[in-house]
Motif scaffolding. Structure first.
Motif, short mmCIF file in Angstrom:
data_model
loop_
_atom_site.label_atom_id
_atom_site.label_comp_id
_atom_site.label_asym_id
_atom_site.label_seq_id
_atom_site.Cartn_x
_atom_site.Cartn_y
_atom_site.Cartn_z
N ILE A 100 8.12 8.55 9.42
CA ILE A 100 6.83 7.84 9.85
C ILE A 100 5.64 8.08 9.13
O ILE A 100 4.73 7.36 8.93
CB ILE A 100 6.68 8.60 11.35
N GLY A 101 5.76 9.09 8.34
CA GLY A 101 4.79 9.51 7.47
C GLY A 101 4.71 8.57 6.21
O GLY A 101 3.36 8.00 5.85
N THR A 102 5.86 8.56 5.38
CA THR A 102 5.73 7.73 4.38
C THR A 102 5.60 6.29 4.43
O THR A 102 5.20 5.53 3.73
CB THR A 102 6.91 8.00 3.44
N GLN A 103 6.15 5.74 5.45
CA GLN A 103 6.21 4.26 5.85
C GLN A 103 4.73 3.75 6.70
O GLN A 103 4.97 2.64 6.60
CB GLN A 103 7.45 3.85 6.62
N THR A 104 4.40 4.57 7.50
CA THR A 104 3.42 3.89 8.38
C THR A 104 2.23 4.82 8.60
O THR A 104 1.11 4.32 9.30
CB THR A 104 3.88 3.79 9.92
N ILE A 105 2.09 5.96 7.81
CA ILE A 105 0.81 6.83 8.01
C ILE A 105 0.12 7.13 6.72
O ILE A 105 -1.04 6.77 6.33
CB ILE A 105 1.03 8.29 8.55
N ASN A 106 0.90 7.29 5.47
CA ASN A 106 0.34 7.68 4.47
C ASN A 106 -0.70 6.37 3.80
O ASN A 106 -1.58 6.80 3.17
CB ASN A 106 1.27 8.00 3.36
N GLN A 107 -0.18 5.33 4.03
CA GLN A 107 -1.12 4.07 3.37
C GLN A 107 -2.66 4.21 3.80
O GLN A 107 -3.52 3.53 3.16
CB GLN A 107 -0.53 2.85 3.67
N PHE A 108 -2.70 4.70 5.20
CA PHE A 108 -4.20 5.04 5.65
C PHE A 108 -4.75 6.18 5.20
O PHE A 108 -6.06 6.39 5.50
CB PHE A 108 -3.99 4.80 7.26
N LEU A 109 -4.03 7.18 4.58
CA LEU A 109 -4.64 8.25 4.12
C LEU A 109 -4.96 8.58 2.62
O LEU A 109 -5.75 9.24 2.27
CB LEU A 109 -3.78 9.44 4.69
N TYR A 110 -4.06 7.71 1.93
CA TYR A 110 -4.11 7.78 0.45
C TYR A 110 -4.72 6.78 -0.08
O TYR A 110 -4.26 5.37 0.20
CB TYR A 110 -2.79 8.20 -0.06
N SER A 111 -5.67 6.71 -0.95
CA SER A 111 -6.11 5.38 -1.45
C SER A 111 -5.60 4.96 -2.88
O SER A 111 -5.74 3.82 -3.27
CB SER A 111 -7.70 5.63 -1.99
N ASN A 112 -4.70 5.82 -3.33
CA ASN A 112 -3.93 5.52 -4.56
C ASN A 112 -2.56 5.49 -4.57
O ASN A 112 -1.77 6.12 -5.37
CB ASN A 112 -4.58 6.36 -5.74
N MET A 113 -1.98 5.14 -3.52
CA MET A 113 -0.45 5.16 -3.35
C MET A 113 0.09 4.40 -4.42
O MET A 113 -0.19 3.10 -4.60
CB MET A 113 0.02 4.65 -1.88
#
Length: 331
Positions: A100-113
């Motif tokens: 749930i983190g890598t697929q649906t949360i992180n993109q809203f937290l990290y600006s440089n994925m």
């Protein structure tokens, strides 16, 4: 007649060569897999993701008729491991256990994925769903959610601290969601996995533990080091039936469920994707898997391929909204 046959052979030979070239991907897919497959777990050993990564690896083996290995590549809330999978050769031999983190949360937290979870990864199977859990040291004075909320309200000068297995995980967001619902402010203390966060709480260095239930279940059942306070799902979990939900403990409507899913790199051949989906579907239906997951406080997934992609879209909307509303960022 002989001259006609020679001319015909001269035309046919290149055509057959071209046809053979065009059918190479299909032939490769038909022989897949001819050597071990690797499932990359983007978190350290010992936590919920690691447990489910090893479970799905084992469940895939009968359907693939091949050994499936597990490799841990932790870091950046799971981003390092899943970026590795996204860049891997799209041949079906490198898969990733997204969360749930890598697929649906992180993109809203990290600006440089380094990868786009929707564009760069192909959904294979929802592996499992499980509640998160709130736990404290066995010596802690906090026994209920009400105790935790009261302590957080009274700790103005020194904030109540909560540990998670890392920034960007569903566990981190569960803590933030808890703060929002309870109207309190706490201090998030991220660790590199459950193997580090749980001892810190057990030793009293951090007040609360937010974790995936499977990662802390054994210690909660044992009770010598940590004590469960509540599970985050809407209903109680059969593995810890005496542990109440957060919702029934004073925060009605509180419902957070973590999930883990299997992915392949973009451009993986469709026949290989289908083979992986069927191997996962068959493996997750095994009664032994269901029993094993139940013992860990989890349920096997029932979404595959396009259905999993649609589920992810809904999750991104939910978590993206919460992160934006609360101004949460990965420091």
């Amino acid at each position: 007649m002989t001259q006609f046959l020679h001319r015909r052979l001269a035309i046919t030979a290149p055509a057959l060569a071209a046809l053979a070239f065009l059918t190479l991907p299909a032939a490769h897919a038909a022989g897949y897999p001819d050597h071990p497959v690797t499932v990359v777990v983007p978190y350290p050993p010992g936590g919920g993701a690691d447990l489910f990564g090893r479970a799905i690896a084992h469940a895939l083996e009968p359907g693939l008729k091949q050994t499936v290995l597990v490799e841990n590549k932790p870091g950046a809330g799971g981003n390092i491991g899943m970026a590795y999978v996204a860049r891997a050769k799209p041949d079906g031999y490198t898969l990733g256990l997204g969360t749930i983190g890598t697929q649906t949360i992180n993109q809203f937290l990290y600006s440089n994925m380094a990868f786009d979870p929707e564009r760069d990864l192909v959904p294979i199977a929802l592996v499992s769903t499980t509640p998160n859990v709130i736990a404290v040291s066995a010596k802690s004075p906090y026994k209920t959610v009400a105790d935790v909320i009261k302590a957080a309200q009274q700790s103005k000068d020194k904030k109540l601290t909560y540990a998670s297995p890392g920034i960007g995980s569903s566990v981190h967001l569960t803590g933030a969601y808890f703060e929002a619902m309870a109207g309190v402010t706490m201090l998030h203390v991220p660790f590199k996995g459950t193997s580090a966060s749980l001892p810190a709480v057990a030793g009293g260095q951090v007040d609360l533990l937010f974790d995936n239930l499977p990662g802390a279940l054994a210690q909660i059942k044992d009770g010598n080091l940590v004590r469960g306070v509540a599970v985050t799902s809407a209903a109680r979990d059969a593995s810890v039936p005496n542990l109440p939900t957060v919702a029934e403990s004073g925060l009605p409507g509180f419902d957070v469920t973590a999930w883990f899913a299997l992915y392949a790199p973009r451009n993986t051949p469709e026949p290989v994707v289908k083979q992986l989906i069927e191997a996962a579907r068959s493996g997750l239906k095994n009664p032994a898997v269901t029993a094993n997951f139940a013992g860990m406080g989890a349920k096997p997934g029932t979404l595959f391929g396009a259905d999993l992609a649609a589920f992810e879209a809904g999750e991104r909307k939910k978590w993206g909204g919460l992160i934006k509303d609360k101004g949460i960022t990965a420091q």
